[in-house]
Structures are given as structure tokens and as C-alpha cells.
Design a protein around this motif. Structure first.
Motif: not given
Length: 251
Positions: A205, A207-210, A233, A235, A239, A241
């Protein structure tokens, strides 16, 4: 000709306790299935006939000082193998299969010293590359599994202590990567590292794509792990979803 010290040592190894030990057994156990950080470590242990180390028990029932002392004894007097599975392997294969992987690696190393047979492993439903009997709570029932639990636990702790100096802000030396309240709070404050188990909740939760893009560009995570985590994610590489795409198609 045997020295008096050799005879004395051999007598010390053989006690009344050895009557209850099946020395044909190879014991296998792991440490680190539950943490959010670092590898899972497994040990496979075999003792020659009559070698008895006083105090061996389930590592969870021992103090840190007791584990360290027994670790040194087992290290010196047993035949053993140690194996691990990395956070990347845990993310890609899940913790259960990564544990099997670490155990197989430990057994393969041990196979250089003894024939791998009569293997007893702590846990259930584990499928290893060598024939093995699973024993629930085996670390408190079988001498060699108890020894393996100590080797695995202390080895993993030593690995985490090295990471502590790389990432002191997480105070890994205290909680060893387990999901304590302190660790969870520090995770929220500083975010995860590539050595966290990124597929685990609540790490995923955070963690992001960036973040994944940055690590991937720097070579801190591999492409298979990068793609797997993007999939978790939901994604895509651009980027977008997939949840949003599915919703759009259904409208």
C-alpha cells in the motif's frame, strides 16, 4: 593413538539424553516467514552418532544469549547447510514457495557432506526436492529440527543486523523486520526499501509506480519483480490502472 582429551570429549558428547535421539535424522527449519523485510533463511542439520549439545530447543523458547551460545556449539559440532530466499524471490513466488526454495538450497549444501535421507522438516504441506516428512511444531519435538531452528534464526538475525547499518532509520536491529508497531510507523514515515517484501501488506500500500520506476532505473529491482509488482498494483507500463479500464468498459 587417542589423546585423553579426545576420550574425555567423546564421553561428554554421549549422555543419557542421546538414548532418545534418532541420529539418522536430518532436521530442517526456517526463520523469517513473518517479517516484512529481508530474506527467509533455512537450515538443514545432521549430527554424527552420539553428538549431543545440551540446551538445544525450539529457538523461540530461548533467549537471544542462549541462541547465540547454542549457535556456536551447533556450528562447531554439526554438519549443516544454510539456504535463503531473497525478498525478490518472496515477492515473485510467495513466502510459502520461497521457504521451500530456501530449504532445498540448505539441503543441497548439506548433501556435500552427508547422504540426504530421513529428512524431517518443521511445518506442513511442504514439497521439497528431497523426500521429507513434515512435522507440525517439529522444532519443539525433534533434536535436529530444533538445532536447525537455532541456526536459521541466528543466521537471519546476523543478516538483518548488517542491513541495520545500511538503513538505520528503520531500527531493524530491534524488530528484525517483523511487523511491530514501531516498524509499521517507520515504514509510513520513510517508505519501503527494495529489501522490504513489497508484495506483503501493508508494504504494497506504500508502493507506487513512480517508486518502482525509480528503483528499476537505478537497477535496484529486476524487470520480473518490477512487472510483477505493477501487476499487483493493477497498473500497466503506462501508469494506467486496470481497475479504471475495467470500470470504463462496463459503463
Amino acid at each position: 593413538m587417542k589423546s585423553m582429551n579426545e576420550d574425555k570429549s567423546k564421553k561428554m558428547n554421549v549422555t543419557k539424553e542421546t538414548k532418545h535421539i534418532d541420529y539418522s535424522i536430518i532436521g530442517v527449519d526456517e526463520a523469517g516467514r513473518g517479517p516484512l523485510f529481508g530474506p527467509v533463511v533455512a537450515a538443514a542439520v545432521y549430527f554424527d552418532e552420539g553428538v549431543y549439545v545440551e540446551g538445544i530447543a525450539d529457538s523461540k523458547a530461548l533467549s537471544e544469549k542462549q541462541r547465540e551460545e547454542l549457535y556456536n556449539e551447533i556450528f562447531a559440532r554439526a554438519k549443516f547447510g544454510l539456504g535463503l530466499a531473497t525478498p525478490e524471490e518472496i515477492d515473485l513466488y510467495n513466502i510459502f514457495h520461497a521457504t521451500e526454495l530456501a530449504m532445498n538450497r540448505a539441503l543441497k549444501i548439506l548433501s556435500q557432506f552427508v547422504e540426504i535421507k530421513n529428512v524431517f522438516v518443521d511445518g506442513k504441506n511442504l514439497k521439497l526436492e528431497f523426500p521429507a516428512v513434515c512435522v507440525v511444531k517439529g522444532d519443539s519435538k525433534i533434536y535436529q529440527i530444533s538445532a536447525a531452528s537455532i541456526l536459521a534464526k541466528v543466521t537471519r538475525d546476523k543478516i538483518i543486523e548488517k542491513f541495520h547499518f545500511q538503513y538505520p532509520e528503520y531500527n531493524l536491529i530491534k524488530h528484525k523486520g517483523y511487523p511491530t508497531q514501531e516498524h509499521l510507523e517507520l515504514l509510513k514515515k520513510y517508505g519501503p526499501t527494495p529489501f522490504h517484501r513489497l508484495s506483503f501488506e501493508p508494504v504494497i500500500s506504500l508502493v507506487s509506480k513512480s517508486l518502482l520506476d525509480d528503483w528499476f532505473d537505478k537497477g535496484l529491482i529486476t524487470e520480473p519483480r518490477y512487472r510483477h509488482l505493477l501487476n499487483l498494483l493493477e497498473v500497466d507500463l503506462f501508469g494506467n490502472t486496470r481497475r479504471a479500464k475495467r470500470k470504463a468498459r462496463s459503463e
